[in-house]
Design an enzyme around this catalytic site. Sequence first.
Site, PDB file in Angstrom:
ATOM      1  N   GLU A  89       0.883  -1.176   0.000  1.00 38.01           N
ATOM      2  CA  GLU A  89       0.000   0.000   0.000  1.00 38.01           C
ATOM      3  C   GLU A  89       0.919   1.223   0.000  1.00 38.01           C
ATOM      4  O   GLU A  89       1.500   1.556   1.021  1.00 38.01           O
ATOM      5  CB  GLU A  89      -0.905  -0.069   1.222  1.00 38.01           C
ATOM      6  CG  GLU A  89      -2.190   0.691   1.039  1.00 38.01           C
ATOM      7  CD  GLU A  89      -2.030   2.121   1.458  1.00 38.01           C
ATOM      8  OE1 GLU A  89      -1.695   2.961   0.587  1.00 38.01           O
ATOM      9  OE2 GLU A  89      -2.227   2.402   2.641  1.00 38.01           O
TER      10      GLU A  89
ATOM     11  N   CYS B 253      -2.305   8.937   2.611  1.00 29.57           N
ATOM     12  CA  CYS B 253      -1.978   8.440   1.273  1.00 29.57           C
ATOM     13  C   CYS B 253      -3.110   8.707   0.284  1.00 29.57           C
ATOM     14  O   CYS B 253      -2.863   8.877  -0.902  1.00 29.57           O
ATOM     15  CB  CYS B 253      -1.629   6.962   1.324  1.00 29.57           C
ATOM     16  SG  CYS B 253      -2.887   5.976   2.115  1.00 29.57           S
TER      17      CYS B 253
END
Length: 477
Positions: free
Chosen positions: A250, A284
């Site tokens: 990720e 993110c």
Amino acid sequence: MTDYPSLHLLIGGEKLGTDGRETRDVIDPATEETIGSLPCASSDDLDRALENADKGFKVWRNTPAPKRAKALQKAAQLLRERSDEIARILTREQGKPVPEGKGEVLYSANLFDFYAGECQRIYGRTLVRPDGQAARIEYEPVGPVAAFAPWNFPAINVARKVGGPLAAGCSVIVKPDEETPATGLAVCQALLDAGVPGEVCQAVFGVPDDISRHLLGSPIVKKLSFTGSTEVGKHLAKLAAEGLKKATMELGGHGPVLVFDDMDVDTVLDQVVPAKYRNAGQVCVSPTRFIVQDSIYEKFRDGFATRAKAIQVGNGFDEATQMGPMANARRPDTIESMIADARDKGAQVLAGGERVGNQGFFYAPSVLADVPLEAEIMNEEPFGPVALINRYADEDAMLAEANRLQYGLAAYAWTQDRARRQRVTRAIEAGMVALNGTNVSAVDAPFGGVKWSGYGSEDGAEGVTACLNLKSVHETL
Ligand code: NAD
């Protein structure tokens, strides 16, 4: 303020402190005070953790799913009971406002509850042949997992890293970030207090590259799970590839936000401005590149700047604070240099563009407009409180900009036109899309990216299947 807990490694259920070990300081990002001393795992500590993980896996994979579910549910309950205390620890080491920290702890509890249900739904299937023969497709836990969680969401990141593996029947060695260790330890402790064996969930700290090389170099570890930058992700993917280990990656993002001119500008700003500055932009999936259609551009840009200037920046413990400091000294340095570069190349700085105060890692909520595409900030993830706003003529130009970068994590689109929403959703290269909203995360939906934002998913049923191997069994009757 909060008493910051003493720190330790968590190996085989034992709390191993600083005695005889190298240490690292933990810093309060709002005050720059040293608040803790963190023990670093020695090579022997890591070998012990690996042996335990091997033993723990044999126990946990044979623990019936309802019993694993009970432990996850109990851990969720403990997290809820402890959420006020953990939220304050989180703010002390990471900086975000206490209510945001509490929200993180509660999300982590919800995730454990979801996984408690999901681990009881790991079904195989049977293929029955006309001649009476059959094949069975069975799922098995992949094995011990090495997981590395970053500092931006110290609770959720650790909960994601351990929740999927534990639900699947794997053991896990997690390295919460060295800059935010106490929150990660609190999440792991809740699991141990809930009945997860000490060999099944362990936490270590140290020099990240030494730890990842040691753990990924061991044949005991069967899977890597990493959240962090694309650069480190590529490095770890290579280490995992040497041992042909599974991986969930990720990585970074550079969230495009397409705002079409059929939208009411204030309605969009009401949602996107708080979303941009949540966690000081260190997210993110943060909305970052605002790709705005011509006729609403000025109103959107000016409204954004006015709202950004009104955001109350301060210590996360102050109730009035809407945005805390950045989490470490590297972040304001990076943002400062990226904004200077953009300014030099011709961007307009409409809000912020400077540090706040002379103590702590504070940076003002910033808005840049008319940012040249060659500016570093238009190409590298800023990971900070900066909105980049540019003007585009039509849907094709907006989509071209949205897909220009190698990142493909979260994307956002605002339009009242349903057919356009469908076109944009199909065209956009991203793992997650929000339409007329800002949320791309839910415990029951997969979270993950494409392209250089990584591969594999956390959360949702996919967060469990990512930790399973398939076995096809062909049985002759
Ligand atoms: P970094 O890129 O060195 O570290 C990012 C994370 O990876 C940290 O948690 C760090 O401890 C870990 N890490 C670094 N090297 C490692 C290794 N060899 N093995 C295992 N773990 C390792 O630097 P940083 O300053 O902490 O963060 C910078 C950038 O990382 C940000 O600008 C952002 O792009 C990205 N980041 C992304 C996320 C996310 O949620 N995807 C979270 C944190 C940071």
